[in-house]
Design a protein around this motif. Structure first.
Motif, PDB file in Angstrom:
ATOM      1  N   THR A  81       0.978  -1.380   0.137  1.00 18.56           N
ATOM      2  CA  THR A  81      -0.119   0.026   0.057  1.00 18.56           C
ATOM      3  C   THR A  81       1.014   1.234   0.001  1.00 18.56           C
ATOM      4  N   THR A  82       0.280   2.232  -0.414  1.00 22.54           N
ATOM      5  CA  THR A  82       1.078   3.620  -0.376  1.00 22.54           C
ATOM      6  C   THR A  82       1.786   3.748   1.051  1.00 22.54           C
ATOM      7  N   GLN A  83       0.657   3.557   2.022  1.00 22.99           N
ATOM      8  CA  GLN A  83       1.096   3.866   3.482  1.00 22.99           C
ATOM      9  C   GLN A  83       2.299   2.755   3.792  1.00 22.99           C
ATOM     10  N   HIS A  84       2.317   1.604   3.548  1.00 23.06           N
ATOM     11  CA  HIS A  84       3.331   0.652   3.881  1.00 23.06           C
ATOM     12  C   HIS A  84       4.661   1.274   2.894  1.00 23.06           C
ATOM     13  N   VAL A  85       4.517   1.567   1.832  1.00 22.44           N
ATOM     14  CA  VAL A  85       5.744   2.040   1.183  1.00 22.44           C
ATOM     15  C   VAL A  85       6.355   3.406   1.742  1.00 22.44           C
ATOM     16  N   ALA A  86       5.554   4.361   2.145  1.00 23.25           N
ATOM     17  CA  ALA A  86       5.756   5.608   2.784  1.00 23.25           C
ATOM     18  C   ALA A  86       6.369   5.329   4.044  1.00 23.25           C
ATOM     19  N   ALA A  87       5.978   4.423   4.840  1.00 26.84           N
ATOM     20  CA  ALA A  87       6.614   4.253   6.352  1.00 26.84           C
ATOM     21  C   ALA A  87       7.928   3.424   6.213  1.00 26.84           C
ATOM     22  N   SER A  88       7.970   2.828   5.241  1.00 16.99           N
ATOM     23  CA  SER A  88       9.213   2.040   4.926  1.00 16.99           C
ATOM     24  C   SER A  88      10.385   2.843   4.461  1.00 16.99           C
ATOM     25  N   ILE A  89      10.178   3.790   3.684  1.00 13.17           N
ATOM     26  CA  ILE A  89      11.049   4.701   3.089  1.00 13.17           C
ATOM     27  C   ILE A  89      11.317   6.064   3.932  1.00 13.17           C
ATOM     28  N   ARG A  90      10.300   6.349   4.776  1.00 15.61           N
ATOM     29  CA  ARG A  90      10.495   7.673   5.163  1.00 15.61           C
ATOM     30  C   ARG A  90      11.697   7.728   5.999  1.00 15.61           C
ATOM     31  N   PRO A  91      11.977   6.997   6.871  1.00 16.83           N
ATOM     32  CA  PRO A  91      13.237   7.286   7.929  1.00 16.83           C
ATOM     33  C   PRO A  91      14.588   7.386   7.092  1.00 16.83           C
ATOM     34  N   ALA A  92      14.470   6.504   6.056  1.00 15.23           N
ATOM     35  CA  ALA A  92      15.701   6.423   5.253  1.00 15.23           C
ATOM     36  C   ALA A  92      15.890   7.782   4.310  1.00 15.23           C
ATOM     37  N   ILE A  93      14.667   8.431   4.060  1.00 15.93           N
ATOM     38  CA  ILE A  93      14.762   9.456   3.277  1.00 15.93           C
ATOM     39  C   ILE A  93      15.252  10.804   4.259  1.00 15.93           C
TER      40      ILE A  93
END
Length: 156
Positions: A81-93
């Motif tokens: 889901t968009t939320q899953h992908v966003a949550a996964s990459i936010r800390p790295a960004i």
């Protein structure tokens, strides 16, 4: 060369993607990119559409995500889901932004140091009668000031 079913061998896919066979095999090992099909001899075949997934992997790596973080963002048991992908990459960004800002601050400081050296060179050294050298110019015989570190380093 594409086959009638729209697939191409791994070598052709790698060339089209601008990567190499080893990278594609490694991405497969990590579960990031799977061949669309395999021949009875074990040859890997990919669809042209898989170039988009490969481009996404490269983009995520380009912003500083590790391959594990990319895998976490793109690989789930159910459709991502968009939320899953966003949550996964936010800390790295966020980490990458902090690193980039730190690098920018360091570069600004280096630029200021070099500008100070250039300013000193223009204002005091270019019309000086002494030979520009570390042993005669540090400290400056005209005003007693120490040379800027960047200029001193170039003269040693």
């Amino acid at each position: 060369m594409e086959k009638l079913d729209g697939t191409m061998q791994i070598g052709d896919f790698a060339k089209l993607a601008g990567t190499n066979l080893r990278t594609l095999r490694y991405y497969e090992e990590l579960g990031l990119l799977r061949p669309a099909a395999r021949s009875s001899g074990g040859f890997r075949f990919y669809h042209r559409e898989q170039l988009e997934r490969l481009a996404a992997i490269k983009r995520l790596q380009g912003i500083g995500l590790s391959l594990k973080e990319v895998a976490d963002a793109l690989t789930t048991e159910e459709p991502a889901t968009t939320q899953h992908v966003a949550a996964s990459i936010r800390p790295a960004i966020e980490r990458q932004i902090a690193l980039t800002e730190a690098k920018a601050a360091k570069l600004r400081a280096q630029a200021e140091e070099l500008q100070a050296a250039l300013d000193r060179l223009r204002s005091m050294c270019e019309d000086c009668c002494y030979a520009l050298a570390a042993d005669t110019c540090d400290p400056c015989p005209r005003d007693g000031a120490a040379l800027p570190a960047a200029l001193r380093a170039l003269l040693h």
